[in-house]
Design an enzyme around this catalytic site. Structure first.
Site, mmCIF file in Angstrom:
data_model
loop_
_atom_site.group_PDB
_atom_site.id
_atom_site.type_symbol
_atom_site.label_atom_id
_atom_site.label_comp_id
_atom_site.label_asym_id
_atom_site.label_seq_id
_atom_site.Cartn_x
_atom_site.Cartn_y
_atom_site.Cartn_z
ATOM 1 N N LYS A 171 0.836 -1.207 0.000
ATOM 2 C CA LYS A 171 0.000 0.000 0.000
ATOM 3 C C LYS A 171 0.869 1.254 0.000
ATOM 4 C CE LYS A 171 -1.976 3.249 2.963
ATOM 5 N NZ LYS A 171 -1.380 4.033 4.072
ATOM 6 N N HIS A 178 5.807 -13.927 0.612
ATOM 7 C CA HIS A 178 4.559 -14.404 1.205
ATOM 8 C C HIS A 178 4.307 -13.799 2.582
ATOM 9 C CE1 HIS A 178 7.451 -18.087 1.564
ATOM 10 N NE2 HIS A 178 7.841 -17.124 2.356
ATOM 11 N N ASN A 213 2.995 0.870 10.228
ATOM 12 C CA ASN A 213 3.038 2.254 9.783
ATOM 13 C C ASN A 213 2.014 3.163 10.456
ATOM 14 O OD1 ASN A 213 1.075 0.654 8.477
ATOM 15 N ND2 ASN A 213 0.826 2.179 6.875
ATOM 16 N N TYR A 214 1.155 2.633 11.319
ATOM 17 C CA TYR A 214 0.031 3.413 11.854
ATOM 18 C C TYR A 214 -0.016 3.286 13.366
ATOM 19 C CZ TYR A 214 -4.865 5.009 12.225
ATOM 20 O OH TYR A 214 -6.016 5.684 12.542
#
Length: 375
Positions: free
Chosen positions: A265, A277, A300-301
């Site tokens: 993303k 994988h 990342n959040y």
């Protein structure tokens, strides 16, 4: 009559469209709004300026059906329409949604000089226009039932066009291709595949089976197998899938593997990188020839903001590595399996971010004895 230079497209009035619905002209046929089909055909016929009679409720959506560079006015104001028609140029008029079909004869669409329309419509829209010339090659769309009937016909024609251009489609009845899609010669489209939006697929690719590609640019000799890719650029000789998910905003380079159960993303991935994988790469800048071990996650959040990770060329991320953004992993460095990395890793270093193993002899046997169980 001269070739029309302008067109007026008349949409349903806002008040006539039920709540939680949209005008028929904005409904999609093969993922493409009918208004976009109309605009593209008219532009191909030489129309340069458009006026869409549309209220404010759907004005933005109507405008988005045209390329950014197109000369389009979206309004329901009579004075705006009068100004648009203040010309001797011929104006095409489409009174309702329609789809282009070469075999269709003259019908409800017509063309007439702008000045004459201006006079005829000075007191409101009407079909009583003198000297109108009926236009052919348009099929009116009256309902969603009409959409369902025409969609399969147009699907087959689009697939046939790609086959004639050198694309291999194994089962033409089992794929759906948006009219805006381009596909290079030698590419194979396998059953269950959906190509939609402004997607451009290169030469000698394999798409499918069961792949969905939306608004992507795909390089040559790339395979997308049983996966979804959205609003991204994918390079050449790259292998995606099976069961991979590429979310919007990605730039994935050449000779890359994005394997099974991998999600990427809003990230850039350098050439030659392997993400084989069970990995999540979000909001990251990844260099060339990086190896992602199974189970690697870029965290990342933090619940409020997104942060980016930077991974240098040639880095090797051990299995089950967590990269807590923002963090940088230097080129050529390693992370030990099971590490949670919260600080910068220098180039060519080994990062070990896990507790040292401790073995307690006899603990398991004592526990079983406590509960009266054998091994």
């Amino acid at each position: 009559m001269d070739q029309p230079k302008r067109a007026v497209l008349i949409m349903e009035e806002d008040a006539l469209v039920p709540a939680h619905s949209k005008p028929l002209m904005l409904e999609a046929v093969l993922f493409c709004p009918i208004l976009t089909w109309m605009g593209n055909r008219l532009r191909a016929d030489g129309v340069q300026r458009f006026f869409v009679v549309c209220g404010p409720r759907f004005a933005e959506e109507a405008k988005a059906c045209f390329p950014a560079e197109a000369d389009v006015t979206v309004s329901e104001r009579q004075e705006d329409l009068n100004a648009f028609l203040n010309t001797p140029d011929t104006v095409s008029v489409l009174l309702r949604p329609a789809l282009p079909m070469e075999e269709a004869g003259p019908g409800f669409a017509y063309a007439v000089p702008g000045y004459e329309l201006q006079e005829a419509w000075k007191n409101g829209l009407t079909n009583r226009v003198e000297a109108a010339e009926l236009l052919d090659r348009w099929v009116p769309v009256f309902s969603l039932e009409t959409v369902a009937e025409l969609e399969l016909v147009l699907r087959d024609r689009i697939v046939k066009r790609h086959i004639q251009n050198g694309v291999r489609v194994m089962d033409p009845s089992a794929v759906y291709i948006d009219p805006r899609v381009s596909i290079g010669r030698g590419t194979m489209v396998l059953p269950g595949s959906i190509l939609r939006g402004e997607t451009a697929v290169g030469r000698d690719c394999v798409i499918g089976p069961n792949a969905m590609v939306r608004d992507c640019t795909v390089g040559d000799e790339t395979e997308i197998n049983a996966s979804q890719a959205n609003e991204s650029v994918i390079g050449s000789r790259t292998h995606v899938g099976p069961f991979a998910y590429i979310r919007p905003g990605c730039a994935i380079g050449d000779d890359i593997k994005v394997g099974d159960f991998v999600e990427v993303k809003n990230s850039t991935i350098g050439d030659g990188t392997k993400i084989s994988h069970l990995t999540y790469v979000g909001d990251s800048d990844v260099g060339k020839k990086v190896n992602f071990g199974c189970g690697t996650v870029t965290t990342n959040y933090d619940g409020f903001k997104k942060y980016r990770c930077t991974i240098g060329d040639g880095a090797f991320l051990g299995c089950n590595t967590n990269l807590v953004a923002p963090v940088t992993v230097g080129g050529g460095s390693y992370t030990a399996a099971g590490s949670t990395v919260t600080e910068e890793v220098p180039p060519d270093a080994l990062a070990v971010a896990r507790s040292r193993q401790k073995n307690i002899e006899g603990w398991a046997a004592r526990r079983r004895k406590l509960h009266g169980k054998d091994r």
